[in-house]
Design a protein around this motif. Structure first.
Motif, PDB file in Angstrom:
ATOM      1  N   MET A   1     -17.255 -56.005 -55.775  1.00 32.54           N
ATOM      2  CA  MET A   1     -18.612 -56.232 -56.283  1.00 32.54           C
ATOM      3  C   MET A   1     -19.631 -56.087 -55.170  1.00 32.54           C
ATOM      4  N   ASN A   2     -19.251 -56.467 -53.949  1.00 31.91           N
ATOM      5  CA  ASN A   2     -20.164 -56.314 -52.807  1.00 31.91           C
ATOM      6  C   ASN A   2     -20.363 -54.846 -52.476  1.00 31.91           C
ATOM      7  N   GLU A   3     -19.270 -54.076 -52.523  1.00 33.46           N
ATOM      8  CA  GLU A   3     -19.390 -52.640 -52.246  1.00 33.46           C
ATOM      9  C   GLU A   3     -20.212 -51.935 -53.315  1.00 33.46           C
ATOM     10  N   SER A   4     -20.225 -52.509 -54.528  1.00 39.85           N
ATOM     11  CA  SER A   4     -21.028 -51.926 -55.617  1.00 39.85           C
ATOM     12  C   SER A   4     -22.459 -52.457 -55.618  1.00 39.85           C
ATOM     13  N   GLY A   5     -22.743 -53.413 -54.718  1.00 43.03           N
ATOM     14  CA  GLY A   5     -24.100 -53.935 -54.599  1.00 43.03           C
ATOM     15  C   GLY A   5     -24.432 -55.064 -55.549  1.00 43.03           C
ATOM     16  N   PHE A   6     -23.430 -55.660 -56.213  1.00 40.11           N
ATOM     17  CA  PHE A   6     -23.707 -56.744 -57.169  1.00 40.11           C
ATOM     18  C   PHE A   6     -23.748 -58.120 -56.495  1.00 40.11           C
ATOM     19  N   VAL A   7     -23.050 -58.291 -55.369  1.00 44.93           N
ATOM     20  CA  VAL A   7     -23.076 -59.579 -54.659  1.00 44.93           C
ATOM     21  C   VAL A   7     -23.335 -59.330 -53.188  1.00 44.93           C
TER      22      VAL A   7
END
Length: 455
Positions: free
Chosen positions: A193-199
């Motif tokens: 999720m961090n790599e996708s920019g969500f967190v």
């Protein structure tokens, strides 16, 4: 970076699993009962108590031997280097040439070489103390056997508690392994999720901190498992390098059955080996008094002796001449008349010792009642605490489930998930701690009621 972290976690978990579950071919599997039975056979304290019982049998044999015939033999050769002289009055041999008022005459009595051989048989006919001692012998044997049983009860208690300690430590390790697996899964999802920019990266770092804490705690628990196994082997009398595997698991305990088994019941003092020991000591104290009183009775014994002796001026003559036989038969009667009140004061001391034993019985009864009452209260509290911790565990698990759903749907925070996971782990730890306290309370109650171990 993510793959390296995952590989490191997997390798750690594999190493832990291998350390907890060694090769079955090398293990010695023990249920709790088998562990107690093994300890009874191999614990050094029990072995020493059994040796004391064997020694008691030897002492009993020594007491009995005093009433059996006593046979002894004696051989003697004497060389009178200077023969002793005896002084007789002058004229004592009727010699008229020796004045009667003259000096005493020194006369040699004896020969240069003397020899004798003899055998004597002694037999006790009556002695009051001896017959009291025979009665005390059986009581002494009973005391030695009960002391051995007391040692076995102590060992059984120590082994049982150590066994439960290992079980709880292993269950804690399983809980931590489960939590590490959960946090690893959450870590992978959060990184994605961090790599996708969500967190934010901060969320990933928080999870990594929690993961590191879990790994550190897992290592501590592993050290605790090793220490618990070492303690159990020590209590069992097992070599510390010998493999050991416990087949009973604490999470399979039937709580309803346990509650029924530990329902408070009247305590039978006779079931406690300590009370039984005091009863035997009371018997010995009574016999001590009787033994001293028996000293007022006469004692009778008989002896018979037979031998040969001879005397000569040289050894050659001593061993070639005729030896003359002799024999003696005696009957010995000893009647005590007055001993300066020695026995009277001895009896007073023994009576005081008997009173102290009786006081000890009363005190022990009170102690047993107190132990049983405390153990009963402790096990009730332990059941109540366990039920509370079980509810807390279920609630914490539900909170974790809901917080994860909220976090995935974007209506919750990463901190909320971490806090829920921490609370869940704490609830799991508290549950097994409460279960351990319950099992220890069960052991204490069984010991208080005299039901922990039956020889």
């Amino acid at each position: 970076m993510r793959n390296e972290q995952l590989i490191r976690s997997c390798l750690f978990m594999l190493a832990v699993c291998l350390s907890i579950v060694p090769s079955r071919a090398q293990d010695s599997n023990f249920t709790l009962k088998e562990a107690v039975d093994y300890a009874i056979k191999n614990n050094i304290n029990v072995k020493n108590a059994q040796l004391d019982a064997v020694s008691a049998e030897a002492q009993i044999g020594e007491i009995r031997a005093a009433g059996l015939p006593q046979l002894s033999a004696n051989a003697n050769i004497t060389d009178n280097l200077i023969i002793q002289r005896f002084f007789l009055p002058a004229g004592g041999f009727g010699d008229p040439s020796v004045p009667a008022d003259g000096p005493p005459v020194a006369v040699k009595f004896g020969v240069k070489k003397q020899g004798s051989v003899s055998a004597t048989l002694n037999q006790l006919i009556f002695n009051g103390s001896y017959f009291i001692g025979l009665k005390a012998a059986a009581t002494y044997r009973e005391l030695a056997q009960k002391s051995t049983t007391q040692s076995k009860v102590t060992v059984a208690e120590a082994v049982t508690k150590a066994y439960y300690s290992v079980q709880v430590a292993v269950e804690k390790a399983k809980v931590l392994d489960y939590n590490i697996s959960r946090i690893d899964t959450l870590m992978r999802e959060t990184k994605a999720m961090n790599e996708s920019g969500f967190v934010e990266l901060l969320d990933v770092n928080r999870l990594e901190v929690q993961q590191n804490n879990l790994l550190t705690e897992r290592q501590k628990v592993q050290n605790l498992i090793e220490l618990s196994y070492t303690l159990l082997k020590y209590q069992m009398g097992m070599a510390l390098d010998q493999p050991l595997k416990l087949t009973d698991t604490i999470d399979t305990v039937n709580l309803d059955q346990l509650r029924s088994e530990t329902a408070q019941a009247a305590v039978n003092y006779e079931n406690r080996i300590e009370y039984s020991l005091l009863n035997t000591q009371e018997k010995l104290a009574v016999l001590d008094i009787r033994n001293i009183r028996a000293g007022y009775l006469p004692s009778l014994s008989a002896s018979v002796g037979y031998g040969h002796n001879a005397g000569a001026n040289t050894y050659a003559d001593l061993f070639t001449m005729k030896w003359f036989n002799n024999s003696v038969l005696s009957l010995n009667l000893s009647i005590p008349i007055f001993d300066g009140f020695t026995k009277r004061y001895q009896i007073e001391q023994k009576k005081i010792a008997l009173d102290k034993v009786k006081n000890g019985q009363t005190l022990l009864k009170q102690s047993i009642d107190l132990e049983a009452s405390q153990a009963g209260i402790n096990i009730k509290n332990a059941f109540a605490t366990l039920e509370t911790q079980k509810r807390n565990l279920d609630l914490a698990q539900e909170i974790v489930r809901v917080s994860k759903i909220k976090y995935k749907e974007g209506v919750g925070s990463n901190i909320e998930v971490i806090n829920a996971e921490s609370s869940f782990k704490e609830a799991q730890t508290n549950y097994f701690a409460a279960l351990y306290d319950l099992m220890i309370a069960k052991v204490d109650l069984s010991k208080a009621k005299g039901e922990l171990y039956n020889d």
